[in-house]
Design an enzyme around this catalytic site. Structure first.
Site, PDB file in Angstrom:
ATOM      1  N   SER A 191       0.838  -1.185   0.000  1.00 59.65           N
ATOM      2  CA  SER A 191       0.000   0.000   0.000  1.00 59.65           C
ATOM      3  C   SER A 191       0.885   1.251   0.000  1.00 59.65           C
ATOM      4  O   SER A 191       1.656   1.448  -0.942  1.00 59.65           O
ATOM      5  CB  SER A 191      -0.957  -0.054   1.194  1.00 59.65           C
ATOM      6  N   ASP A 428      -9.468  -4.658  -5.691  1.00 56.89           N
ATOM      7  CA  ASP A 428      -9.037  -3.627  -4.750  1.00 56.89           C
ATOM      8  C   ASP A 428      -9.317  -2.267  -5.359  1.00 56.89           C
ATOM      9  O   ASP A 428      -8.817  -1.954  -6.443  1.00 56.89           O
ATOM     10  CB  ASP A 428      -7.543  -3.785  -4.480  1.00 56.89           C
ATOM     11  N   HIS A 453      -6.518  -6.099  -1.694  1.00 60.34           N
ATOM     12  CA  HIS A 453      -5.443  -5.184  -1.322  1.00 60.34           C
ATOM     13  C   HIS A 453      -4.288  -5.934  -0.652  1.00 60.34           C
ATOM     14  O   HIS A 453      -4.460  -6.553   0.392  1.00 60.34           O
ATOM     15  CB  HIS A 453      -6.009  -4.135  -0.362  1.00 60.34           C
TER      16      HIS A 453
END
Length: 496
Positions: A191, A428, A453
């Site tokens: 991320s 995601d 994700h």
């Protein structure tokens, strides 16, 4: 030792902080932080196996400000990192080093949830390193969290460029201490950490041979990606799961507004949703519901959270739309005494990420007309004013693309960059801002149709679907190729 499930839950929930501060409009401020810990604990998310005594914790005396030479810039703080020597072949043979770049949470969450390094280090004889991001966990300047977050003067040292410079110093120090000057480094991140990994490869190519950037929305800045793409993916995920579920959610917002417009309406809504405290506004409830749908979509695998939410809505036999929505709340959170607005003191992660999004990490995520949510377009002026009101500092919405690039990303990087894997699961919503196509022979996009994700970095499991195993194997083959080329080049270099 094995860390508590709560650390995994925190990691999952606060990766969603990305959108929490990035969404703004003239009518509604930034969306609230989602709370879904109770149900995530029940979802059997993959945890890393016990570490026993393999981890060794160190603290590096880090420079507060790498980019100035004012006296106060030379202040220091203790930055935490962890090394696992178990699989390493050693510096004498230039065995590789895998480095996990910490993001907006304490180091413990990476140690438990990022399983890719531990699962694959043995096949490469690699050293494993986890580095904590400044201002998070125990890597806090100014002596305490309270002092570090006291004001914008203190928080001004919390930014991505300073974090990358921290990582550069620690990696260089580790290689020097271990006499591993020619050991190639692969940086890995999830991320925001994935963004950092890709940017580290671009900014410090002399220190990192390559980068694996998982679910890194590096193109969700400066209007490169359509503002409404995030919520469009969420809507698509719900609609493909169940048309009736999608329609129920879409209709629910006006029903909530209708109740809230009545003198007694907020009291009725508080009762219907068994809120922990009486609702102060309809937006309080709607933000909480929105966060449930976001988390369910973003982390749908491996627990099929969207299916769970939609099953609760579709299988509840009533014409009362809000009763159906409440059934989804219970399915997501589990059986609790109350829902929607439980006590939730602001965590270090939330405090830090709020500052980062109000300074440089301005992701213009808004809600368009054609989603299952109420329209809520991103308004930059409102966002700027909110940040000034909170911190006395205006965001720099164009800084990320100025410093790291983004516009004409593919065209620039095919000549300038190399050795980066951008991995994304297309379910995601942050994949909308990811790199989804190959840029060059060495900058590769690895995508999965049903992925969520950062799923590829989760610890592997016997229950992993074939497509997830295939994704990881592709990534490993690419990394192996980088290393083979590197060692061939090193051998030729050493021969002179």
């Amino acid at each position: 030792m094995i860390f508590a499930m709560d650390s995994l839950v925190e990691w999952l929930l606060f990766l969603v902080v990305f959108l929490s501060i990035s969404i703004s409009s003239s009518s509604a401020g930034p969306i609230g932080i989602p709370r879904g810990a109770a149900v995530l604990k029940k979802h059997h998310l993959p945890l890393k196996r016990a570490f026993s005594g393999d981890l060794h914790t160190y603290f590096y005396t880090q420079t507060l400000d790498h980019f100035n030479y004012k006296p106060e810039s030379y202040a220091t703080f203790q930055q935490r990192y962890v090394i696992n020597y178990k699989y390493w072949g050693g510096g004498a043979v230039s065995a590789p080093i895998f480095v996990c770049l910490g993001a907006e949470q304490a180091l413990e969450t990476d140690l438990q949830t990022i399983g890719f390094l531990d699962d694959n280090a043995a096949r490469f004889n690699a050293l494993i390193v986890y580095i904590e991001h400044r201002y998070y966990g125990k890597s806090v300047p100014f002596g305490s969290r309270e002092e570090a977050f006291r004001n914008a003067y203190r928080m001004g040292y919390l930014n991505s460029a300073q974090a990358l410079a921290d990582y550069a110093e620690i990696i260089a120090d580790i290689k020097n201490n271990l006499q591993a000057s020619h050991s190639p480094v692969i940086v890995i991140g999830a991320s925001y950490g994935g963004m950092l990994a890709s940017w580290f490869r671009l900014k410090y190519p002399h220190l990192a041979l390559g980068a694996l950037a998982s679910s890194a929305p590096v193109l969700y800045f400066d209007n490169i990606t359509p503002s409404d793409a995030f919520y469009s993916i969420i809507t698509k995920s719900f609609r493909e799961t169940s048309e009736s579920c999608y329609q129920t959610i879409r209709r629910s917002w006006s029903v909530i507004d209708s109740y809230a417009s009545q003198p007694w309406g907020l009291s009725v809504l508080s009762s219907k949703f068994r809120t922990c405290y009486p609702l102060n506004s309809a937006s309080e409830l709607k933000k909480e519901l929105e966060s449930i749908y976001v988390v369910a979509s973003q982390f749908n695998q491996p627990a099929y959270l969207v299916n769970r939410v939609c099953a609760a809505i579709d299988e509840t036999q009533t014409d009362d739309i809000l009763f159906k929505i409440f059934a989804a709340v219970v399915a997501f959170n589990g059986n609790n005494r109350c829902y929607i607005n439980p006590p939730n003191p602001e965590s270090q992660t939330v405090t830090g990420w709020k500052w980062q999004t109000c300074s440089e990490m301005v992701m213009p995520i808004g809600v368009g007309e054609n989603t299952m949510f109420q329209p809520n377009p991103f308004d930059l002026n409102t966002f700027i004013n909110d940040c000034i009101r909170t911190y006395g500092v205006a965001p720099r919405p164009h800084w990320i693309t100025s410093y790291y690039g983004g516009n004409d990303f593919n065209f620039i990087l095919q000549k300038f960059g190399s050795n980066i894997i951008f991995s994304n699961g297309l379910r995601d919503p942050f994949s909308a801002g990811g790199v989804l196509e190959h840029i060059s022979k060495s900058i590769r996009a690895v995508t999965t149709t049903y992925g969520s994700h950062c799923l590829d970095l989760f610890p592997k499991s016997d229950n992993d679907p074939e497509w997830l195993t295939k994704q990881r194997n592709i990534e490993l083959r690419i990394i192996k190729g980088w290393l083979v080329t590197y060692y061939a080049d090193l051998k030729a270099f050493q021969k002179g």
